[in-house]
Design an enzyme around this catalytic site. Structure first.
Site, PDB file in Angstrom:
ATOM      1  CG  HIS A  67      -7.521  -2.066   3.361  1.00 38.75           C
ATOM      2  ND1 HIS A  67      -6.253  -2.587   3.273  1.00 38.75           N
ATOM      3  CD2 HIS A  67      -7.661  -1.252   2.282  1.00 38.75           C
ATOM      4  CE1 HIS A  67      -5.642  -2.105   2.204  1.00 38.75           C
ATOM      5  NE2 HIS A  67      -6.483  -1.294   1.582  1.00 38.75           N
ATOM      6  CG  HIS A  94      -8.719  -2.852  -2.472  1.00 32.34           C
ATOM      7  ND1 HIS A  94      -8.206  -2.159  -3.542  1.00 32.34           N
ATOM      8  CD2 HIS A  94      -7.916  -2.572  -1.423  1.00 32.34           C
ATOM      9  CE1 HIS A  94      -7.121  -1.500  -3.164  1.00 32.34           C
ATOM     10  NE2 HIS A  94      -6.934  -1.726  -1.877  1.00 32.34           N
TER      11      HIS A  94
HETATM   12  P1  5GP Z   1      -4.399   0.017  -1.202  1.00 31.84           P
HETATM   13  O1  5GP Z   1      -3.231   0.809  -0.720  1.00 31.84           O
HETATM   14  O2  5GP Z   1      -4.503   0.029  -2.704  1.00 31.84           O
HETATM   15  O3  5GP Z   1      -5.680   0.394  -0.514  1.00 31.84           O
HETATM   16  O4  5GP Z   1      -4.124  -1.463  -0.725  1.00 31.84           O
HETATM   17  C1  5GP Z   1      -3.628  -2.477  -1.536  1.00 31.84           C
HETATM   18  C2  5GP Z   1      -3.321  -3.640  -0.613  1.00 31.84           C
HETATM   19  O5  5GP Z   1      -3.162  -4.795  -1.405  1.00 31.84           O
HETATM   20  C3  5GP Z   1      -2.038  -3.464   0.189  1.00 31.84           C
HETATM   21  O6  5GP Z   1      -2.346  -3.475   1.581  1.00 31.84           O
HETATM   22  C4  5GP Z   1      -1.154  -4.634  -0.227  1.00 31.84           C
HETATM   23  O7  5GP Z   1      -0.452  -5.199   0.848  1.00 31.84           O
HETATM   24  C5  5GP Z   1      -2.154  -5.602  -0.833  1.00 31.84           C
HETATM   25  N1  5GP Z   1      -1.628  -6.411  -1.927  1.00 31.84           N
HETATM   26  C6  5GP Z   1      -0.956  -5.957  -3.015  1.00 31.84           C
HETATM   27  N2  5GP Z   1      -0.653  -6.978  -3.843  1.00 31.84           N
HETATM   28  C7  5GP Z   1      -1.165  -8.090  -3.260  1.00 31.84           C
HETATM   29  C8  5GP Z   1      -1.170  -9.475  -3.651  1.00 31.84           C
HETATM   30  O8  5GP Z   1      -0.643  -9.867  -4.697  1.00 31.84           O
HETATM   31  N3  5GP Z   1      -1.791 -10.334  -2.801  1.00 31.84           N
HETATM   32  C9  5GP Z   1      -2.384  -9.932  -1.635  1.00 31.84           C
HETATM   33  N4  5GP Z   1      -2.972 -10.864  -0.880  1.00 31.84           N
HETATM   34  N5  5GP Z   1      -2.396  -8.635  -1.243  1.00 31.84           N
HETATM   35  C10 5GP Z   1      -1.787  -7.742  -2.049  1.00 31.84           C
END
Ligand code: 5GP
Ligand code: ZN
Length: 141
Positions: free
Chosen positions: A105, A103
């Site tokens: 951001h 994903h």
């Molecule tokens: P990563 O650290 O894997 O790049 O980012 C994962 C992101 O997903 C985090 O910023 C976290 O806040 C978001 N996230 C995790 N679980 C959920 C969820 O159930 N719903 C939403 N909308 N965001 C989520």
């Protein structure tokens, strides 16, 4: 047929099994707000199909993914009145990846918001930099 990992929270969101604050959906991608934003309006863009990291994404996703990032990025900036926008993407736990469904951001940024992303360093000498560039170049497949 979209591949779904039964243990993946983003697969469940993409399948509509868990709610999200959706902002856009294309044929192959979904965008919704991050539940714990850096700034309000921080959005996540992801392929609906389960691919663990950027390194696993199929090339065919490219056009739809890039268009989705640009469309959602423009809307995030307009909705929040942001002055700038960061595209961030984490792969593997050492790089801060918490959800193992690739994903992206989109983080709205504001003049003087005080966020510093990462400190930078320097190479010892140009040979070190050029040697590493050659090593990487030789490994690009
Ligand atoms: P990563 O650290 O894997 O790049 O980012 C994962 C992101 O997903 C985090 O910023 C976290 O806040 C978001 N996230 C995790 N679980 C959920 C969820 O159930 N719903 C939403 N909308 N965001 C989520
Ligand atoms: Zn998934």
């Amino acid at each position: 047929m979209t591949y779904k990992d039964p243990d993946c929270i983003f697969c469940k969101i993409a399948a509509g099994e868990i709610p999200c604050a959706k902002v856009y959906e294309s044929e192959s991608c979904l965008a919704f707000l991050d539940i714990a934003p850096v700034h309000a309006g921080h959005a996540l863009v992801l392929p609906k199909a389960h691919h663990p990291t950027l390194l696993d994404l199929p090339a065919e996703l490219g056009s739809d993914l890039m268009q989705t990032l640009a469309k959602v990025g423009r809307a995030v900036m307009e909705a929040t009145g942001a002055d700038g926008l960061n595209l961030m993407q984490n792969n593997f736990e050492a790089a801060g990846q918490l959800v193992h469904h690739a994903h992206f951001h989109l983080v709205p940024r504001f003049e003087d918001d005080g966020l510093r992303l990462w400190p930078q360093t320097a190479y010892d000498d140009p040979e070190e930099m050029n040697g590493l560039a050659k090593k990487i170049a030789d490994l690009v497949k």
